[in-house]
Design an enzyme around this catalytic site. Structure first.
Site, PDB file in Angstrom:
ATOM      1  N   ASP A   1      48.310  28.246  73.286  1.00  0.00           N
ATOM      2  CA  ASP A   1      49.481  27.968  74.134  1.00  0.00           C
ATOM      3  C   ASP A   1      49.009  26.926  75.141  1.00  0.00           C
ATOM      4  OD1 ASP A   1      51.447  27.829  76.042  1.00  0.00           O
ATOM      5  OD2 ASP A   1      51.498  29.984  76.487  1.00  0.00           O
TER       6      ASP A   1
ATOM      7  N   LYS B   1      56.819  21.003  81.307  1.00  0.00           N
ATOM      8  CA  LYS B   1      55.719  20.908  82.246  1.00  0.00           C
ATOM      9  C   LYS B   1      55.242  19.456  82.344  1.00  0.00           C
ATOM     10  CE  LYS B   1      56.068  25.342  82.450  1.00  0.00           C
ATOM     11  NZ  LYS B   1      55.358  26.301  81.643  1.00  0.00           N
TER      12      LYS B   1
ATOM     13  N   TRP C   1      49.883  34.267  81.518  1.00  0.00           N
ATOM     14  CA  TRP C   1      50.604  33.859  80.302  1.00  0.00           C
ATOM     15  C   TRP C   1      50.008  34.471  79.061  1.00  0.00           C
ATOM     16  CZ3 TRP C   1      55.345  32.748  80.520  1.00  0.00           C
ATOM     17  CH2 TRP C   1      55.872  32.035  81.601  1.00  0.00           C
TER      18      TRP C   1
HETATM   19  C1  PLP Z   1      55.822  27.781  81.298  1.00  0.00           C
HETATM   20  C2  PLP Z   1      54.927  28.463  80.337  1.00  0.00           C
HETATM   21  C3  PLP Z   1      55.414  29.320  79.331  1.00  0.00           C
HETATM   22  C4  PLP Z   1      56.871  29.719  79.228  1.00  0.00           C
HETATM   23  O1  PLP Z   1      57.698  28.732  78.876  1.00  0.00           O
HETATM   24  P1  PLP Z   1      59.276  28.996  78.728  1.00  0.00           P
HETATM   25  O2  PLP Z   1      59.747  27.656  78.299  1.00  0.00           O
HETATM   26  O3  PLP Z   1      59.818  29.442  80.042  1.00  0.00           O
HETATM   27  O4  PLP Z   1      59.469  30.025  77.666  1.00  0.00           O
HETATM   28  C5  PLP Z   1      54.508  29.872  78.457  1.00  0.00           C
HETATM   29  N1  PLP Z   1      53.192  29.611  78.549  1.00  0.00           N
HETATM   30  C6  PLP Z   1      52.685  28.805  79.502  1.00  0.00           C
HETATM   31  C7  PLP Z   1      51.228  28.548  79.553  1.00  0.00           C
HETATM   32  C8  PLP Z   1      53.542  28.208  80.425  1.00  0.00           C
HETATM   33  O5  PLP Z   1      53.038  27.410  81.378  1.00  0.00           O
END
Ligand code: PLP
Length: 362
Positions: A169, A193, A103
């Site tokens: 993030d 998540k 990511w």
């Molecule tokens: C799932 C995830 C994303 C992407 O999220 P989207 O909603 O599909 O854009 C970005 N960073 C991390 C750490 C993730 O787990």
């Protein structure tokens, strides 16, 4: 009584607390005597405003978000934020990214479209790299605090002592543990998540970082505009905010091991992860390859040493009521995501299944 639901180990969209799903079902046709589903309400009406305000207040309480941070309910997901953050914070200048897995690597590539990006350090997806080459004139430093695919988590946030804001993030461990705001300038995460349905993105931004957006930043993604409009510059993802609000109430009331609320959720997450990693480490049949000091409490990738057993493992797991254990396609093997809503019993059932599978195939 309905039968027990299977345990769902999806990395996202992911399992939600069953009491929340039941409440959503009960309120589907008529929310609070309004005669409307939340999906049918104006985002500017008093009913929805009360839902959104309660959700924000509960989230602020749960994570002890200081008053000088704005909480924004946005859209675009984590991948959207990979562009929206540099559009708002980079000023077209320098951005340092620490790559700890898939990511953060994506975040660096996207930010490169808007800024002078340097990879300050790069790990191998199994540990957090040391010796970061940080530039003191960077607009911000980006890290992914839980690498969902690799299963690498920061258990302490980095302390940047040069005044450069830290952007995290935290999509896949948001609300699983407290956040040390003294170290963070901006945090973002998709809801799907740990928090609610896909479509809602949470952004926490320190107010001195507002008002720096590039001219080309879409107005609907300009943090200052969104903050000034209490996240209602454009129509927010109303239904997702409502479900997230119910999840926040669920977390507030959650009790475990003599604790309450986020502390209880965190303790259960610690216990679930410890149980699963202990089972993996005790076995010669399975393995997790992440350095123990940075293993994720949320996403546990693991491998069967004999890869020919992957398909039977998944088929038998599903028959045993254990869903969505297949690893990410770039990593292979298995991955068990054990977010807040996964009960301890779900991890116990997984460990029992794994031991039984090993006894039959090992
Ligand atoms: C799932 C995830 C994303 C992407 O999220 P989207 O909603 O599909 O854009 C970005 N960073 C991390 C750490 C993730 O787990």
């Amino acid at each position: 009584m309905t039968a027990a639901r299977p345990f769902n180990f999806s990395a996202g969209p992911a399992t939600l607390p069953e009491p929340v799903l039941r409440q959503v079902a009960a309120e589907m046709l008529d929310w609070g005597g309004s005669g409307m589903s939340v999906m049918e309400m104006s985002h500017r009406g008093k009913e929805f405003i009360s839902i959104a305000e309660a959700a924000e207040r509960d989230l602020r309480d749960l994570l002890a978000v200081p008053a000088n941070y704005r909480i924004l309910f946005m859209q675009g997901g984590g991948l959207g934020e990979n562009a929206i953050v540099p559009l708002n914070l980079s000023r077209g200048g320098k951005v340092d990214v620490v790559v700890t897995g898939s990511w953060s690597r994506k975040s660096a590539a996207e930010a490169r479209r808007y800024a002078d990006v340097q990879v300050a350090a790069e790990g191998n997806g199994r540990e957090i790299p040391r010796d970061w080459q940080l530039r003191s004139d960077a607009s911000y430093v980006h890290v992914c605090t839980n690498e969902t695919i690799d299963g690498v988590e920061f258990h302490d946030l980095p302390h940047l002592d040069n005044g450069v804001p830290l952007v995290i993030d935290c999509s896949s461990h948001l609300l699983s543990r407290p956040i040390d705001w003294s170290r963070v300038g901006l945090a973002f995460g998709g809801a799907q998540k740990n928090i609610g349905p896909a479509g809602l993105t949470l952004v926490f931004v320190r107010d001195d970082l507002l008002g720096r957006a590039l001219d080309i930043c879409p107005t609907a993604f300009n943090y200052e505009t969104v903050a000034a409009a209490q996240s209602m510059y454009n129509t927010p993802p109303t239904f997702a905010i409502y479900v997230a609000g119910l999840v926040f109430q669920w977390v507030k009331q959650f009790a475990y091991a003599g604790k309450q609320g986020l502390a209880a959720i965190e303790q259960r997450n610690i216990d679930k992860a410890a149980l699963l990693y202990a089972a993996l480490d005790a076995s010669g049949f399975y393995e997790n390859r992440v350095q123990p000091s940075c293993r994720s409490r949320m996403n546990v990738p693991f491998f069967l040493k004999d890869e020919r057993l992957n398909e039977p493992f998944l088929t038998e797991a599903k028959a045993a009521g254990l869903l969505q254990l297949k690893g990410h396609k770039t990593v292979g093997g298995m991955r068990a995501s054990i977010y807040n809503a996964m009960p301890l019993e779900g991890v116990q059932a997984l460990v029992t299944f794994m031991q039984d599978f090993e006894a039959r195939h090992g």
